[in-house]
Design a protein around this motif. Structure first.
Motif, PDB file in Angstrom:
ATOM      1  N   LEU A  58       1.600  -1.344   0.381  1.00  0.00           N
ATOM      2  CA  LEU A  58      -0.150  -0.054   0.033  1.00  0.00           C
ATOM      3  C   LEU A  58       0.850   1.142   0.193  1.00  0.00           C
ATOM      4  O   LEU A  58       0.168   2.603  -0.588  1.00  0.00           O
ATOM      5  N   LEU A  59       1.779   1.168   0.965  1.00  0.00           N
ATOM      6  CA  LEU A  59       3.184   2.089   1.036  1.00  0.00           C
ATOM      7  C   LEU A  59       3.600   2.474  -0.375  1.00  0.00           C
ATOM      8  O   LEU A  59       4.120   3.766  -1.259  1.00  0.00           O
ATOM      9  N   VAL A  60       4.003   1.563  -0.345  1.00  0.00           N
ATOM     10  CA  VAL A  60       4.807   1.426  -2.465  1.00  0.00           C
ATOM     11  C   VAL A  60       3.288   2.091  -3.526  1.00  0.00           C
ATOM     12  O   VAL A  60       3.306   3.032  -4.756  1.00  0.00           O
ATOM     13  N   TYR A  61       1.899   1.353  -3.424  1.00  0.00           N
ATOM     14  CA  TYR A  61       1.496   1.865  -4.792  1.00  0.00           C
ATOM     15  C   TYR A  61       0.378   2.603  -4.850  1.00  0.00           C
ATOM     16  O   TYR A  61      -0.287   2.547  -5.841  1.00  0.00           O
ATOM     17  N   GLN A  62       0.409   3.170  -3.312  1.00  0.00           N
ATOM     18  CA  GLN A  62      -0.991   4.284  -3.282  1.00  0.00           C
ATOM     19  C   GLN A  62      -0.589   5.444  -3.860  1.00  0.00           C
ATOM     20  O   GLN A  62      -2.026   5.751  -4.334  1.00  0.00           O
ATOM     21  N   LYS A  63       0.098   5.852  -3.967  1.00  0.00           N
ATOM     22  CA  LYS A  63       1.190   6.977  -4.455  1.00  0.00           C
ATOM     23  C   LYS A  63       1.591   7.105  -5.110  1.00  0.00           C
ATOM     24  O   LYS A  63       2.847   6.669  -4.914  1.00  0.00           O
ATOM     25  N   PRO A  64       1.675   8.020  -6.891  1.00  0.00           N
ATOM     26  CA  PRO A  64       2.594   7.778  -7.130  1.00  0.00           C
ATOM     27  C   PRO A  64       3.715   8.430  -7.241  1.00  0.00           C
ATOM     28  O   PRO A  64       4.860   7.687  -7.623  1.00  0.00           O
ATOM     29  N   ALA A  65       3.779   9.398  -5.937  1.00  0.00           N
ATOM     30  CA  ALA A  65       5.576  10.145  -5.353  1.00  0.00           C
ATOM     31  C   ALA A  65       5.750   8.581  -4.337  1.00  0.00           C
ATOM     32  O   ALA A  65       7.595   8.791  -4.323  1.00  0.00           O
ATOM     33  N   MET A  66       5.184   7.826  -4.579  1.00  0.00           N
ATOM     34  CA  MET A  66       6.494   6.849  -4.231  1.00  0.00           C
ATOM     35  C   MET A  66       6.873   6.060  -4.569  1.00  0.00           C
ATOM     36  O   MET A  66       7.095   4.855  -4.026  1.00  0.00           O
ATOM     37  N   ARG A  67       6.068   5.582  -6.137  1.00  0.00           N
ATOM     38  CA  ARG A  67       7.020   4.222  -6.620  1.00  0.00           C
ATOM     39  C   ARG A  67       8.410   4.756  -7.657  1.00  0.00           C
ATOM     40  O   ARG A  67       9.034   5.161  -8.777  1.00  0.00           O
ATOM     41  N   SER A  68       9.624   5.005  -6.378  1.00  0.00           N
ATOM     42  CA  SER A  68      10.977   4.738  -6.924  1.00  0.00           C
ATOM     43  C   SER A  68      11.152   3.584  -7.258  1.00  0.00           C
ATOM     44  O   SER A  68      10.424   2.531  -6.845  1.00  0.00           O
ATOM     45  N   ALA A  69      12.483   3.762  -7.521  1.00  0.00           N
ATOM     46  CA  ALA A  69      12.907   1.935  -8.282  1.00  0.00           C
ATOM     47  C   ALA A  69      13.036   1.036  -7.590  1.00  0.00           C
ATOM     48  O   ALA A  69      12.724   0.099  -7.316  1.00  0.00           O
ATOM     49  N   PRO A 146      13.049   3.368 -12.521  1.00  0.00           N
ATOM     50  CA  PRO A 146      11.833   3.161 -12.268  1.00  0.00           C
ATOM     51  C   PRO A 146      11.081   2.704 -12.855  1.00  0.00           C
ATOM     52  O   PRO A 146      10.822   1.129 -13.444  1.00  0.00           O
ATOM     53  N   ARG A 147      11.794   2.966 -14.724  1.00  0.00           N
ATOM     54  CA  ARG A 147      10.873   2.236 -15.801  1.00  0.00           C
ATOM     55  C   ARG A 147      11.977   0.667 -15.355  1.00  0.00           C
ATOM     56  O   ARG A 147      11.892  -0.393 -16.291  1.00  0.00           O
ATOM     57  N   ARG A 148      13.223   0.860 -15.722  1.00  0.00           N
ATOM     58  CA  ARG A 148      14.393  -0.172 -15.946  1.00  0.00           C
ATOM     59  C   ARG A 148      14.020  -1.130 -14.893  1.00  0.00           C
ATOM     60  O   ARG A 148      14.153  -2.387 -14.452  1.00  0.00           O
ATOM     61  N   ALA A 149      13.603  -0.577 -13.351  1.00  0.00           N
ATOM     62  CA  ALA A 149      13.409  -1.689 -12.438  1.00  0.00           C
ATOM     63  C   ALA A 149      11.419  -1.979 -12.709  1.00  0.00           C
ATOM     64  O   ALA A 149      11.765  -3.484 -12.189  1.00  0.00           O
ATOM     65  N   LYS A 150      10.799  -1.566 -13.496  1.00  0.00           N
ATOM     66  CA  LYS A 150      10.321  -2.806 -13.884  1.00  0.00           C
ATOM     67  C   LYS A 150       9.825  -3.653 -14.979  1.00  0.00           C
ATOM     68  O   LYS A 150       9.839  -4.546 -15.029  1.00  0.00           O
ATOM     69  N   VAL A 151      11.612  -3.149 -15.651  1.00  0.00           N
ATOM     70  CA  VAL A 151      11.523  -4.747 -17.049  1.00  0.00           C
ATOM     71  C   VAL A 151      12.189  -5.838 -16.095  1.00  0.00           C
ATOM     72  O   VAL A 151      12.267  -7.088 -16.343  1.00  0.00           O
ATOM     73  N   LEU A 152      12.959  -5.439 -15.243  1.00  0.00           N
ATOM     74  CA  LEU A 152      13.432  -6.165 -14.432  1.00  0.00           C
ATOM     75  C   LEU A 152      12.582  -7.428 -13.058  1.00  0.00           C
ATOM     76  O   LEU A 152      12.675  -8.016 -13.592  1.00  0.00           O
ATOM     77  N   ILE A 153      11.564  -6.199 -13.125  1.00  0.00           N
ATOM     78  CA  ILE A 153      10.554  -6.889 -12.205  1.00  0.00           C
ATOM     79  C   ILE A 153       9.376  -7.916 -13.363  1.00  0.00           C
ATOM     80  O   ILE A 153       9.165  -9.394 -12.621  1.00  0.00           O
ATOM     81  N   ALA A 154       9.211  -7.650 -14.684  1.00  0.00           N
ATOM     82  CA  ALA A 154       8.414  -8.741 -15.225  1.00  0.00           C
ATOM     83  C   ALA A 154       9.784  -9.151 -15.642  1.00  0.00           C
ATOM     84  O   ALA A 154       8.933 -10.803 -16.064  1.00  0.00           O
ATOM     85  N   GLY A 155      10.710  -9.244 -16.329  1.00  0.00           N
ATOM     86  CA  GLY A 155      11.799 -10.796 -15.870  1.00  0.00           C
ATOM     87  C   GLY A 155      11.957 -11.727 -14.978  1.00  0.00           C
ATOM     88  O   GLY A 155      12.138 -12.470 -15.300  1.00  0.00           O
ATOM     89  N   SER A 156      12.233 -10.819 -13.667  1.00  0.00           N
ATOM     90  CA  SER A 156      11.962 -11.968 -12.877  1.00  0.00           C
ATOM     91  C   SER A 156      11.139 -12.937 -13.018  1.00  0.00           C
ATOM     92  O   SER A 156      11.079 -13.784 -11.915  1.00  0.00           O
ATOM     93  N   TRP A 157       9.503 -12.121 -12.909  1.00  0.00           N
ATOM     94  CA  TRP A 157       8.517 -12.875 -13.179  1.00  0.00           C
ATOM     95  C   TRP A 157       8.543 -14.249 -13.854  1.00  0.00           C
ATOM     96  O   TRP A 157       7.938 -15.564 -13.581  1.00  0.00           O
ATOM     97  N   ALA A 158       9.186 -13.462 -14.936  1.00  0.00           N
ATOM     98  CA  ALA A 158       8.757 -14.193 -16.111  1.00  0.00           C
ATOM     99  C   ALA A 158       9.989 -15.937 -15.775  1.00  0.00           C
ATOM    100  O   ALA A 158       9.679 -17.203 -16.317  1.00  0.00           O
ATOM    101  N   LEU A 159      11.090 -15.013 -15.806  1.00  0.00           N
ATOM    102  CA  LEU A 159      12.042 -16.545 -15.326  1.00  0.00           C
ATOM    103  C   LEU A 159      11.808 -17.813 -13.955  1.00  0.00           C
ATOM    104  O   LEU A 159      12.224 -18.714 -13.808  1.00  0.00           O
ATOM    105  N   SER A 160      11.250 -16.713 -12.768  1.00  0.00           N
ATOM    106  CA  SER A 160      10.516 -17.669 -11.707  1.00  0.00           C
ATOM    107  C   SER A 160       9.647 -18.351 -12.305  1.00  0.00           C
ATOM    108  O   SER A 160      10.242 -20.281 -12.003  1.00  0.00           O
ATOM    109  N   PHE A 161       9.202 -18.338 -12.873  1.00  0.00           N
ATOM    110  CA  PHE A 161       7.691 -19.185 -13.769  1.00  0.00           C
ATOM    111  C   PHE A 161       8.287 -20.173 -14.623  1.00  0.00           C
ATOM    112  O   PHE A 161       8.413 -21.019 -14.306  1.00  0.00           O
ATOM    113  N   CYS A 162       9.643 -20.155 -15.004  1.00  0.00           N
ATOM    114  CA  CYS A 162      10.096 -20.665 -16.318  1.00  0.00           C
ATOM    115  C   CYS A 162      10.887 -21.847 -15.392  1.00  0.00           C
ATOM    116  O   CYS A 162      10.909 -23.133 -16.117  1.00  0.00           O
ATOM    117  N   ILE A 163      11.628 -21.645 -14.458  1.00  0.00           N
ATOM    118  CA  ILE A 163      12.783 -22.277 -13.230  1.00  0.00           C
ATOM    119  C   ILE A 163      11.098 -23.003 -13.017  1.00  0.00           C
ATOM    120  O   ILE A 163      11.576 -24.567 -13.130  1.00  0.00           O
TER     121      ILE A 163
END
Length: 377
Positions: A58-69, A146-163
């Motif tokens: 909630l702290l991270v996603y509730q406010k746009p200003a909180m969404r640092s990398a 933040p943009r690179r963090a989102k790419v890494l997060i998406a990649g980590s979900w995909a890799l975890s699923f593949c394993i």
């Protein structure tokens, strides 16, 4: 450990895993005096893990200003722990109380895959944070946006699923709970099943542990050098090479020295929070990893009379990691404690609520960590 999937055989089909059960093959449960307290502990872990990690999200996603990398990474880590607490831990607690798996072999296979999926995701996020801290503190490179963090997060979900997904397809032997309160990696003599089990536990523990250990040792060495440099710096006076006093330092130099000292102190404390998370991960998962390997490779251990009790304790310890993180945030980060109080209903608050105009605002960069100059969780 407990939640792997694959040939979810019943006892009748057990020999399909490439081994023959010994004559004393059977199942046992914890005695009632231990079973009920363990189940209560697991239920408390569910509540604490869900509520604590939900506040982080909630702290991270509730406010746009909180969404640092870094906050996005921490929010994802909390989200994976929430999913682990909801989709695996409750069924383990129920099975521990009843002594029987009542949810069928198909869901056992699914829950096993989800267990490794969520665990792998949490470990991947910890690894990303560790490398990011290494680049900032050791290499002086703050490249995580933040943009690179989102790419890494998406990649980590995909890799975890593949394993984790191959376990659902039957690449490792997992038995419907009978020798443990949850699906566990079972003893097998098939080389393919053993190879996948080793790959799985290596991806979950050994590789992340090795990389994070190296990064933290480098960071600790860098922090130590910075602290020594600050302690040997004299901002109030300037000295010539021959030791002659040249007069007071300029105000600009004094302010710079103070800023440097404060920044080093902030980095050190923030990094220590990350380091504690790493230590918690290691303590929770090293016993679980050893247990899983012994289950796959040691027939004597897997069919031993103490296997159920050992599996229960190791499984509970592995789940403790999902509760560990928010507890550390609350202990180490004052702003997180203040945010937790804000989410409490007025009935449960000990101190009166501060009026909005006088209440100190919470800045996202000070809650966990960010940036080159203010680093760490």
């Amino acid at each position: 450990m407990a939640c792997n999937s694959t040939f979810l055989e019943t006892h009748a089909s057990f020999p399909l895993n490439g081994s023959t059960p010994p004559p004393d093959f059977g199942s046992s449960t914890l005695p009632a005096p231990l079973r009920i307290p363990m189940a209560i502990i697991m239920l408390v872990m569910i509540a604490v893990g869900f509520l604590g990690n939900a506040i982080v999200c909630l702290l991270v996603y509730q406010k746009p200003a909180m969404r640092s990398a870094i906050n996005l990474l921490l929010g994802t880590l909390a989200f994976s722990d929430i999913l682990l607490s909801l989709f695996c831990l409750p069924f383990t607690a129920i099975t521990l109380i009843t002594g029987t798996w009542n949810f069928g072999a198909p869901y056992c296979r699914i829950s096993a895959t989800l267990f490794w999926f969520f665990v792998l995701e949490g470990v991947a996020i910890l690894l990303i944070i560790s490398v990011d801290r290494f680049l900032i503190i050791v290499q002086h490179q703050d490249r995580l946006t933040p943009r690179r963090a989102k790419v890494l997060i998406a990649g980590s979900w995909a890799l975890s699923f593949c394993i984790s997904f191959p376990s659902l397809a039957g690449w490792a032997f997992v038995e419907v709970p009978a020798r443990a309160p949850q699906c566990v990696l079972g003893y097998t003599e098939l080389p393919a099943n053993r190879a996948y089990a080793v790959t799985l536990v290596t991806a979950v523990f050994f590789v992340p542990f090795g990389i994070m250990l190296y990064t933290y040792l480098c960071i600790l060495n860098t922090v130590r050098r910075n602290v020594v440099r600050i302690h040997h710096h004299h901002p109030l006076s300037r000295h010539a090479p021959d030791g002659l006093h040249l007069g007071p330092a300029s105000p600009t130099g004094l302010r710079r020295s103070r800023r440097t000292a404060v920044d080093v102190s902030f980095k050190t404390r923030a990094f220590m929070t990350i380091l504690i998370l790493f230590v918690g991960f290691s303590l929770c998962w090293l016993p679980h990893t050893v247990f899983s390997l012994l289950s796959v490779f040691s027939q004597r251990f897997y069919y031993g009379s103490s296997f159920y009790a050992t599996g229960t304790y190791m499984l509970g310890l592995s789940y403790l990691k999902s509760v560990f993180n928010p507890v550390i945030y609350c202990w180490r980060i004052k702003k997180f404690r203040e945010a937790c109080v804000e989410f409490l209903p007025n009935t449960f608050r000990i101190s009166p609520r501060v009026p909005g105009r006088t209440k100190r605002r919470i800045h996202p960069s000070t809650i966990y960590v960010c940036g080159e100059h203010q680093s760490a969780v």
